[in-house]
Design a protein around this motif. Structure first.
Motif, mmCIF file in Angstrom:
data_model
loop_
_atom_site.group_PDB
_atom_site.id
_atom_site.type_symbol
_atom_site.label_atom_id
_atom_site.label_comp_id
_atom_site.label_asym_id
_atom_site.label_seq_id
_atom_site.Cartn_x
_atom_site.Cartn_y
_atom_site.Cartn_z
ATOM 1 N N TYR A 677 81.354 129.495 106.505
ATOM 2 C CA TYR A 677 82.169 128.356 107.305
ATOM 3 C C TYR A 677 81.702 127.260 107.408
ATOM 4 C CZ TYR A 677 85.599 132.297 107.901
ATOM 5 O OH TYR A 677 86.386 133.529 107.431
ATOM 6 N N ILE A 681 83.438 124.505 105.334
ATOM 7 C CA ILE A 681 83.796 123.368 106.278
ATOM 8 C C ILE A 681 83.225 121.575 106.103
ATOM 9 C CG2 ILE A 681 84.691 122.564 108.521
ATOM 10 C CD1 ILE A 681 85.282 125.373 109.017
ATOM 11 N N HIS A 730 86.394 136.334 102.757
ATOM 12 C CA HIS A 730 86.454 135.749 103.430
ATOM 13 C C HIS A 730 86.532 134.433 103.137
ATOM 14 C CE1 HIS A 730 82.416 135.487 103.605
ATOM 15 N NE2 HIS A 730 82.258 134.466 104.139
ATOM 16 N N SER A 734 90.273 131.916 102.965
ATOM 17 C CA SER A 734 90.007 130.736 104.034
ATOM 18 C C SER A 734 90.551 129.506 102.867
ATOM 19 C CB SER A 734 88.404 130.387 103.530
ATOM 20 O OG SER A 734 88.205 131.196 105.231
#
Length: 792
Positions: A677, A681, A730, A734
């Protein structure tokens, strides 16, 4: 025959009767056991826990007697047991009677021989004082007659006491103490109020009385003589006070009494006597000093007598313990500390309030340290006491030196001294195993840290109010901070190496385990950050241009290159990224500390979030300053654009260190998903910012709409591909979330201001991306299904 002999005879007869009664009870119990044995065969050896007397009902008149009882009627030899008490733990009646009478006798003796005599002598002294005062107020006798009568009463009472010493020592001791108090009383009055004797003679008489009191207290071995004769004499000046304010005489009088107690302390250790003298002396002195209307009165007198009282009580507190080589107790330590700090507080007040000597406060503080050092040196050289006392007094030396530094010095020198002192004490505590030094180093560590913070705050306050130039690196502030960092790094190494040594204060050790590395990291970061600020602040001050307008109706003004503020912020962000990366690398390669790894993770996340928000925004402002300069007097170069990529490079370095930290195993948890993440990101944020930057440089319109929507759609496709390739659910989820946000942005933000061609490009692009994503899901759905089944 007197009463005492009768009482003894009665006690003997009473004891004989009790013994005979116990014999009868034992014989009866033996007979009962034999009866039970015959009535219940097999139970002969069973002894009831609590003997109960059997109840035998009388037989009817016509019933023949029980044959068993008839057989029992034959005579049996009975052996009389030795009489023993039923319960040996319980004293017999005679013993209890004796004990109760003894307690009553001791209590009666205490009241009759001890308490009544002391109350009586006090009442006698008060009565004589009241009578004397009445006679004085009404001029019934001349001053000389009053003094002669007073001495006569004291001498008579003394002679009577000496005569009674052989047979009534306790009573004689009380009378002696009363006679001494009267002698003090009369001598003080003869000198101070009537001027019948000169000062030298008055002091000589007081010295004689004090000496006699010391000798009498030792001969009688009674505290009461010292209490009434010495401590009781404190009341004399106040009973006879006329408000004349002769404090010199009063304090000399008190000093003589205290010296008498000092001499006594070498022979006897009578704590109540010392406590009373100690408390009364300082109470009287402090009350007098605080009551002064003028701050400059009695300067020399106050310094002289406060010093004399301090030294007297210092030696008194040490005298007996050192001479007998006894260990200092808690109360002794409290008295030592209170005496020292009370004297220092009084001296500080006296000196600081005097305009002619206010600059000597630091010297006075240092003098306190020297006094304690001399005492510690004597104890150490002569081996007069245990090492704990030596360390305690040496701790006092360190404490007063610590206080003297901020009192006399200022600025960075205070920080340097406290830092060095804390490091040395911590070293001695851990390496030499001196517990009291660790306790002293504990507050010094935080004092040094707060002093450094104050230095930093003072710098910013000075800079905010003045246009000053401070050379970076080559300044006292940087030197102070470097010494602080070096000392705390040393402390950190000692704390890590010598942590197995036992500690009295476990909680303090636990606090230091976290506080020392935290302070070290914080100080190292702020030190170099401030130097960066100093460099750009100097450039900002040097960029000042004074503008003199052609129109004289306008005042001249100064222009500054405000672009330097943006550059300073950018470099601080770059430095922060590098510092966090270096700290993480140091822990992974050298320290390998799990708790430090958690701190690294928290620091890194904070720095990353701060850079992605405020850091990138500052870089955007630098770009705008390059595109649209605010001032015509300064040139903004392309470095405003180039510094952006320096920052991104260091940001990438920090991301790499986060990846290495996650792989190192120091965190003891699998944080792969969290890192994914963080990575994706950050990557999306950076490329979005870079797209906007490029579009702004090319002067493209609607850069936040068309370009970002297409970029986010492509990044969603990239996340789907990575999620399918690495089988990471995940990432796929996302990607869907990001694509959903992109669609919402498209319909509610982009579509209204885009031209037809732009709308066509965006919709076609996103449509194609959605079809590609759907195709990828259909093509690799078996991987997704297999992954779900494997987890189930």
């Amino acid at each position: 025959m007197d009463n005492s002999e009768k009482l003894n005879l009665l006690m003997i007869r009473l004891e004989n009767l009790l013994l005979r009664q116990q014999g009868f009870e034992a014989e009866i119990e033996a007979l009962r056991n034999e009866v039970r044995a015959l009535q219940s065969p097999g139970a002969a050896n069973i002894t009831p826990a609590i003997p109960a007397e059997p109840v035998i009902a009388p037989p009817p008149r016509n019933t023949p007697p029980n044959p068993i009882v008839q057989n029992q009627a034959a005579p049996r030899p009975v052996t009389t047991p030795v009489p023993t008490p039923a319960n040996p733990a319980q004293p017999n009646f005679a013993e209890r009677f004796k004990r109760e009478n003894m307690v009553k006798s001791d209590f009666e003796k205490f009241i009759g021989e001890n308490l009544i005599s002391k109350i009586g002598i006090l009442i006698l002294i008060i009565g004589v004082g009241i009578g004397a005062k009445y006679a004085i107020d009404h001029d019934m006798v001349s001053p000389l007659t009053r003094i002669i009568l007073g001495y006569a009463v004291g001498a008579g009472l003394m002679g009577f006491a000496i005569k009674l010493k052989a047979r009534y020592e306790n009573f004689s001791a009380v009378l002696v103490s009363g006679a001494i108090a009267i002698m003090y009383f009369i001598t003080y009055a003869a000198y101070d109020f009537y001027a019948l004797i000169p000062q030298a003679l008055a002091f000589a008489l007081m010295v004689i009385f004090t000496s006699f009191t010391v000798v009498a207290a030792i001969k009688y071995n009674k505290q009461v003589i010292a209490h009434i004769g010495l401590v009781g004499a404190y009341a004399v000046p106040f009973l006879l006070s006329d408000g004349s304010g002769k404090v010199g005489v009063l304090f000399t009088y008190m000093a003589i009494i205290n010296i008498g107690i000092l001499i006594l302390s070498f022979k006897k250790y009578w704590k109540p006597l010392f406590y009373a003298s100690f408390g009364l002396t300082w109470l009287i002195f402090v009350s007098w000093r605080l009551d002064l209307s003028s701050s400059y009165n009695y300067f020399a007198l106050a310094i002289l007598f406060s010093s004399l009282f301090f030294i007297t009580f210092y030696i008194t507190n040490l005298a007996y313990k050192v001479s007998k080589k006894e260990i200092f107790g808690f109360s002794d330590v409290v008295i030592l500390l209170f005496n020292s700090f009370n004297y220092y507080g009084i001296g500080y007040l006296i000196i600081s309030n005097n305009k002619n000597s206010a600059e000597l406060v630091g010297l006075f503080t240092l003098a306190n340290a020297i006094v304690h050092f001399i005492v510690a040196l004597i104890i150490y050289k002569k081996k007069l006491a245990d090492k704990n006392l030596f360390y305690l007094i040496l701790a006092m030396v360190i404490t007063f030196i610590t206080i003297a530094v901020p009192v006399q010095l200022n600025g960075g020198w205070v920080t340097i001294f406290w830092t060095a002192e804390a490091a040395v004490l911590f070293y001695l505590a851990r390496v030499k195993d001196i517990a009291i030094y660790e306790k002293l180093s504990f507050p010094l560590i935080f004092l040094a840290f707060f002093s450094l913070l104050e230095d930093w705050i003072a710098y910013y306050d000075i800079y905010a109010g003045n246009s000053i130039i401070i050379t970076p690196i080559l300044n006292v502030g940087f030197l102070t901070a470097c010494i602080f960092i070096a000392a705390f790094f040393w402390i950190f190494k000692i704390n890590k190496k010598e942590s197995e040594i036992s500690s009295e204060w476990i909680w303090m050790r636990q606090i230091l385990n976290y506080a020392i590395p935290a302070i070290l990291v914080f100080a190292a970061y702020i030190t170099f950050r401030i130097e960066i600020s100093k460099y750009f602040n100097n450039l900002f001050e040097l960029s000042k241009i004074t503008i003199k307008p052609a129109n004289k109706s306008y005042d001249q003004h100064n222009e500054y290159n405000y672009n330097l503020h943006g550059l300073k912020t950018a470099w601080i962000f770059i430095y922060t990224l590098f510092f966090a990366s270096a700290l993480t690398y140091l822990n992974i390669r050298k320290l390998k500390n799990g708790e430090m790894a958690i701190a690294n993770l928290i620091i890194n996340l904070f720095v990353i979030i701060t850079f992605l928000t405020f850091g990138l925004y500052n870089l955007s402002e630098l770009r705008d300053n390059y595109l649209l300069p605010e001032s015509k007097y300064f040139t903004v170069t392309a470095f405003n654009i180039g510094i952006r990529y320096i920052g991104i490079a260091f940001f990438a370095l920090l991301i790499v260190q986060c990846y290495q930290l996650q792989r190192s195993g120091l965190l003891k948890k699998d944080l792969k998903i969290l890192f994914d993440y963080l990575l994706y990101i950050s990557l999306l944020w950076i490329i979005s910012s870079e797209l906007i930057n490029m579009l702004e440089l090319s002067h493209s319109e609607a850069s936040y709409k068309l370009g970002l929507s297409i970029l986010w759609g492509i990044f969603s496709l990239f996340l789907i591909s990575m999620g399918l390739a690495k089988n990471k659910k995940h990432l796929r989820i996302s990607a869907m979330v990001l694509f959903g946000i992109t669609l919402v942005k498209l319909f509610f933000y982009d579509i209204y201001s885009l031209s037809t061609i732009s709308k066509t490009i965006v919709f076609v692009s996103l449509g194609v991306l959605l079809l590609i994503i759907s195709f990828l899901y259909n093509k690799y759905k078996h991987l997704i299904i297999d992954d779900v089944e494997a987890k189930n």
